[in-house]
Design a protein around this motif. Structure first.
Motif, PDB file in Angstrom:
ATOM      1  N   GLY A  37      26.610  10.449  89.332  1.00 31.86           N
ATOM      2  CA  GLY A  37      26.921   9.663  90.223  1.00 31.86           C
ATOM      3  C   GLY A  37      26.079   9.126  90.782  1.00 31.86           C
ATOM      4  N   THR A  38      27.212   8.326  92.052  1.00 30.14           N
ATOM      5  CA  THR A  38      26.907   7.311  93.096  1.00 30.14           C
ATOM      6  C   THR A  38      26.680   7.092  94.306  1.00 30.14           C
ATOM      7  N   TYR A  39      27.479   8.179  94.797  1.00 21.78           N
ATOM      8  CA  TYR A  39      27.462   8.294  96.102  1.00 21.78           C
ATOM      9  C   TYR A  39      26.506   8.504  97.088  1.00 21.78           C
ATOM     10  N   VAL A  66      29.224   7.988  83.840  1.00 22.38           N
ATOM     11  CA  VAL A  66      28.843   7.144  85.069  1.00 22.38           C
ATOM     12  C   VAL A  66      30.354   6.793  86.211  1.00 22.38           C
ATOM     13  N   ASP A  67      29.785   7.493  87.375  1.00 19.71           N
ATOM     14  CA  ASP A  67      30.824   8.349  88.043  1.00 19.71           C
ATOM     15  C   ASP A  67      30.392   7.445  89.745  1.00 19.71           C
ATOM     16  N   THR A  68      31.183   6.543  90.293  1.00 23.95           N
ATOM     17  CA  THR A  68      31.880   5.214  91.371  1.00 23.95           C
ATOM     18  C   THR A  68      32.886   5.785  92.297  1.00 23.95           C
ATOM     19  N   ARG A  73      28.678   3.711  99.379  1.00 23.37           N
ATOM     20  CA  ARG A  73      27.334   3.137  99.111  1.00 23.37           C
ATOM     21  C   ARG A  73      27.557   1.580  99.907  1.00 23.37           C
ATOM     22  N   ALA A  74      28.909   1.913 100.818  1.00 21.32           N
ATOM     23  CA  ALA A  74      29.846   0.573 101.653  1.00 21.32           C
ATOM     24  C   ALA A  74      30.253  -0.334 100.483  1.00 21.32           C
ATOM     25  N   VAL A  80      26.664  -2.351  91.431  1.00 23.00           N
ATOM     26  CA  VAL A  80      25.116  -1.993  90.566  1.00 23.00           C
ATOM     27  C   VAL A  80      25.373  -1.420  89.387  1.00 23.00           C
ATOM     28  N   VAL A  81      26.284  -0.314  89.526  1.00 23.44           N
ATOM     29  CA  VAL A  81      27.201   0.431  88.170  1.00 23.44           C
ATOM     30  C   VAL A  81      27.270  -0.630  87.272  1.00 23.44           C
TER      31      VAL A  81
END
Length: 370
Positions: A37-39, A66-68, A73-74, A80-81
């Motif tokens: 995750g990318t939170y 991959v989860d976003t 992140r604003a 980035v992903v």
């Protein structure tokens, strides 16, 4: 977009390094039951770099989910992903990429006056109608979701996403009735059906925090049966056949937040072998929906000694508390993949290694709650 052949090739390349059922059916093929995750993380270039490295390492190590989301992140997380996927030696078609739309995103940093930002960027240009706004920052109207999906594809730099979630629709319950939210979801699903036909999304779903795990009389409750029925109606309305692309739900699940398994709060779907209501996980299983768990290690709270109850901890495999917590989430019947967000390379390796241990069998998992 991911393909069956590429997903299976990825599984064949990495599968022998992991325990049983590490790869599970998802989308057109299979995907890792540990996802990244990318939170979390500040919206800074330094975190961008660390996140990119973490995703690239995960992809090279056996994690191809991959989860976003557009607002994470604003607004930096999606960029980035996309960079990590394009820079990876792993074939894009071997990676399941999921993103979400619902919260109004910033554009790289947090504005000094968020209210003014929303007014100038979204309300004044007509991207969002004020009547569709909830809590000053959330909308699932068709026009906004169409804009969000286009923006996500642009930020990701990808032609398509594999799963697109309507993000936390229960937020809308603060300003409108439950029936009105179901109507909003049906309209959103019709949009996503059209975008699925166009090849922009492989499938879609709903990512929630409260909606599917709270009691039926809770103000944030949404019925999985009704949500699925609205997707079925959207599929029939859009065509070209009467199938639909609603394939996944995302919700929090861990050893301290197990109500998606323990609370029977959804009427059983037609044809289910059930005498009464089902839990969210049971309903998803009966309906053929994939379940992706968020907060799988409690955003780090379960990664410390003593955080998991001792009797439960003793049943789980793994060398560290984080691995055992992750394997608890992966063991729940019906769970397809469990997400863990990190920008620490050592934690990526630790999370990947959790998959080398076998999850609990169904009987052993049930016994935890007896």
């Amino acid at each position: 977009m991911s393909t069956r052949e590429a997903l299976w090739d990825y599984r064949n390349a990495f599968g022998d390094a992991f325990g049983r059922t590490y790869f599970r059916r998802f989308g057109p093929g299979v995907a890792a039951s540990v996802g990244i995750g990318t939170y979390l993380g500040e919206p800074t270039p330094a975190v961008d770099d660390a996140s990119r490295e973490a995703i690239e390492l995960a992809l090279r190590s056996g994690v191809n989910h991959v989860d976003t989301a557009i607002n994470y992140r604003a607004g930096r997380a999606e960029r980035v992903v996309g960079e990590a996927i394009r820079g990876s030696p792993i074939d894009r078609e071997a990676v399941v990429v999921a993103t979400k739309g619902g919260f109004l995103p910033f554009d790289g940093d947090r504005p000094d006056d968020p209210g003014a930002y929303v007014r100038e960027r979204f309300l004044d240009p007509g991207i969002v109608d004020r009547a569709h706004l909830a809590d000053g920052a959330h909308a699932i109207s068709v026009d906004f979701l169409a804009w969000s999906l286009d923006r996500s594809l642009e930020r990701l730099g990808l032609d398509a996403v594999d799963c697109y979630y309507v993000h936390n629709p229960e937020t809308q319950l603060a300003v409108r009735s439950r029936d009105a939210v179901y109507d909003q979801l049906e309209a959103a699903f019709e949009l996503l059906e059209r975008r699925r036909v166009a090849g922009d999304v492989g499938s879609y779903g709903v990512a929630t925090w409260d909606a599917f795990r709270v009691p039926t009389d809770d103000a944030a409750y949404l019925s999985l049966g009704e949500v699925l029925a609205r997707a079925e109606a959207a599929g029939e309305a859009v065509g070209p056949d009467d199938t639909h692309g609603f394939e996944a739900i995302q919700l929090p699940f861990n050893v301290a937040m197990a109500d998606a398994f323990t609370r029977a709060n959804h009427p059983a779907p037609p044809g289910a072998d059930a005498d009464g209501p089902l839990s969210a996980l049971e309903f998803a299983h009966e309906s053929g929906l994939s379940v992706v768990t968020s907060a799988s290690i409690g955003q780090g709270d379960l990664a410390v000694d003593g955080a998991i109850p001792a009797d439960v901890d003793a049943t789980l495999s793994g060398e560290t508390p984080a691995q055992r917590a992750l394997n608890f989430a992966r063991s729940a019947p019906g769970v397809t993949s469990s997400l863990v967000g990190t920008i620490d390379l050592a934690h990526v390796r630790e999370n990947v290694a959790a998959g080398t241990f076998d999850p609990l069998g169904a009987n052993a998992f049930d016994a935890v709650f007896e």
